[in-house]
Design an enzyme around this catalytic site. Structure first.
Site, short mmCIF file in Angstrom:
data_model
loop_
_atom_site.label_atom_id
_atom_site.label_comp_id
_atom_site.label_asym_id
_atom_site.label_seq_id
_atom_site.Cartn_x
_atom_site.Cartn_y
_atom_site.Cartn_z
N TYR A 6 0.86 -1.18 0.00
CA TYR A 6 0.00 0.00 0.00
C TYR A 6 0.89 1.23 0.00
O TYR A 6 1.81 1.32 0.80
CB TYR A 6 -0.90 -0.01 1.24
N ASP A 51 9.28 2.67 -0.21
CA ASP A 51 8.28 3.32 0.62
C ASP A 51 8.53 2.92 2.07
O ASP A 51 8.20 1.81 2.49
CB ASP A 51 6.89 2.90 0.14
N LYS A 90 4.52 8.94 8.75
CA LYS A 90 4.25 8.46 10.11
C LYS A 90 5.21 9.02 11.16
O LYS A 90 5.03 10.14 11.60
CB LYS A 90 4.19 6.93 10.11
C1 PLP Z 1 3.68 2.03 3.35
C2 PLP Z 1 2.72 3.16 3.30
N1 PLP Z 1 2.85 4.08 2.33
C3 PLP Z 1 2.02 5.14 2.24
C4 PLP Z 1 0.98 5.30 3.13
C5 PLP Z 1 0.07 6.47 3.01
O1 PLP Z 1 0.31 7.37 4.04
P1 PLP Z 1 -0.85 8.39 4.50
O2 PLP Z 1 -1.90 7.56 5.16
O3 PLP Z 1 -0.13 9.32 5.43
O4 PLP Z 1 -1.35 9.06 3.27
C6 PLP Z 1 0.79 4.36 4.15
C7 PLP Z 1 -0.30 4.50 5.12
O5 PLP Z 1 -0.58 3.67 5.93
C8 PLP Z 1 1.68 3.26 4.24
O6 PLP Z 1 1.55 2.33 5.18
#
Ligand code: PLP
Length: 444
Positions: A164, A257, A285
């Protein structure tokens, strides 16, 4: 008693109830359901996938505990889905944020704090010389992909099933987390063109990625280096290294990511832990310490393409917000070598405790520093298909059983449990005691 208000005459079929003095989760939800889709502002919070008919509304957090609107206390293993590595309302973070707020909440102009935060991030991540801050991980991932496309002159991107990267249109294909939980294959509203630019391959499948890069020239290979949005499914030995090589050989940028893994699994994130370097890194985060902040970064040569230094446009009214920067800096200041050792020890204790509690049952507990997932399957999954084949109903029963016993696990099998430095041995003992009963009830 809550009564219908004007909203009930509108088009939605959910009655909008008025605010009352009795504010239990159930009562608040009755009102919320008419005002917000599913009564929430982000899908997993609704707790539908674990079979609850309403979410738990939170009143406050203290250290490792959540206190809900009904006054129940829970040991919190969600910690806002990762940002709260110091736990709730850590005094240093509260002081930093209140101090910043007293000086003004946003200027739309640069502050020195942003420079300090950028320096701290670049010092931690060897592959990052410059960053651009955003307000969410979604924006950071979207912008990193834009930069990769600009830098390579190519459109297609490759992602892994179950990973994700936020709700970016082109990256929703076979995403994990809430999308997997809701059972939505990919979202309506994503254009065919956007979907067509994304190739999805199974995680840990060397043949599949080799075939994909032989077929298409990718701008970016996008990966969570320690995927945690299908539950925690680490790379098998050599897999991520091979992905790195394939990216280099084919001229694609490797975008890692680290929104979850960054600042959590090690000082320098998964890249430090696993020894694999990204071309571009996405962070979120922990970097905002519980306030909205995220970033993407990489070598100066690439990052200088971003406006106004370069021609790739990306902007944000609240990017680098002073409160978020203060919270992020206060959080990162506490994350020294001793903190990571402590987090590792707590994670090991939780994982071992859950393993013990599930002994003899078809449960497999996977962990890395700061992250744990109990999968309801005999074998730990190696990809999204295997994660999806776990006994999700049993997870739902287990999670409900934990909530009944004062423990707050993620309301989905497709998530990790987030360990914080506020957790302690007593919190783990409470959790393991509850888990012994909840595992047996769920699988009995
Ligand atoms: C690995 C990863 N990338 C991107 C995101 C997206 O971040 P946001 O919820 O701050 O938009 C998340 C959210 O949980 C994530 O776990």
């Amino acid at each position: 008693m809550p009564g219908p208000t004007r909203g009930a005459r509108h088009l939605c079929d959910v009655a909008v109830t008025a605010r009352t003095d009795t504010r239990t989760s159930e009562v608040i939800y009755a009102r919320a359901a008419g005002l917000m889709p599913g009564g929430v502002n982000s899908p997993v919070r609704a707790m539908r996938s674990i079979g609850r008919d309403h979410p738990i509304f939170i009143e406050r957090g203290e250290g490792f505990e959540l206190i809900d609107a009904d006054g129940h206390r829970y040991v919190d293993w969600v910690c806002s889905w990762g940002p709260l590595i110091l736990g709730h309302a850590h005094p240093d973070v509260v002081e930093a944020v209140s101090g910043a707020a007293e000086r003004g909440t946003s200027y739309g102009a640069p502050t020195e704090g942003e420079v300090e935060l950028a320096a701290e991030v670049c010092e931690r991540f060897e592959s990052v010389e410059m960053i651009r801050m955003t307000s969410s991980g979604t924006e950071a991932a979207m912008s990193a992909v834009r930069l990769a496309r600009a830098a390579t002159g190519r459109d297609p991107v490759l992602k892994f099933a179950g990973a994700y990267h936020g709700h970016v249109d082109g990256l929703l294909a076979e995403a994990g987390s809430g999308l997997a939980t809701a059972g939505i294959p990919a979202s309506p509203g994503v254009t065919k063109a956007q979907a067509a630019d994304t190739t999805v391959v199974p995680w840990n499948d060397t043949d599949a990625i080799e075939a994909a890069v032989a077929e298409r020239e990718f701008a970016a290979i996008l990966a969570e280096p320690l995927p945690a949005n299908m539950g925690l499914v680490p790379p098998e030995p050599g897999f991520l290294e091979h992905v790195r090589e394939l990216a280099t050989e084919t001229g694609a940028l490797l975008v890692l990511d680290e929104v979850i893994s960054g600042f959590r699994v090690a000082r320098g994130g998964a890249q430090e832990l696993l020894g694999v370097k990204a071309d571009l890194t996405v962070m979120g985060k922990v970097i905002g310490g519980g306030l909205p902040a995220a970033a993407y970064g990489g070598p100066r040569t690439l990052m200088q393409r971003i406006a106004p230094a370069g021609d790739v446009y990306q902007a944000g009214t609240l990017s680098g917000n002073p409160l978020a920067v203060a919270a992020g800096l206060a959080t990162l200041e506490r994350l020294d070598a001793a903190a990571y050792r402590r987090l590792e020890s707590l994670t090991g204790q939780l994982a071992a405790g859950l393993r013990g509690a599930a002994e003899g049952l078809p449960v497999s507990v996977v962990s890395v520093n700061g992250l744990v997932t109990p999968f309801f399957a005999q074998e730990a999954p190696r990809d999204f298909a295997a994660a999806s084949a776990c006994d999700l109903d049993a997870y739902g029963r287990f999670a409900r059983g934990m909530l009944d016993r004062g423990i707050y696990p993620p309301a989905s099998q497709f998530e990790a449990w987030f360990v914080s430095l506020a957790h302690d041995e007593a919190a783990i003992e409470r959790t393991v005691d509850a888990a012994s009963e909840a595992f047996a009830d769920a699988l009995g």
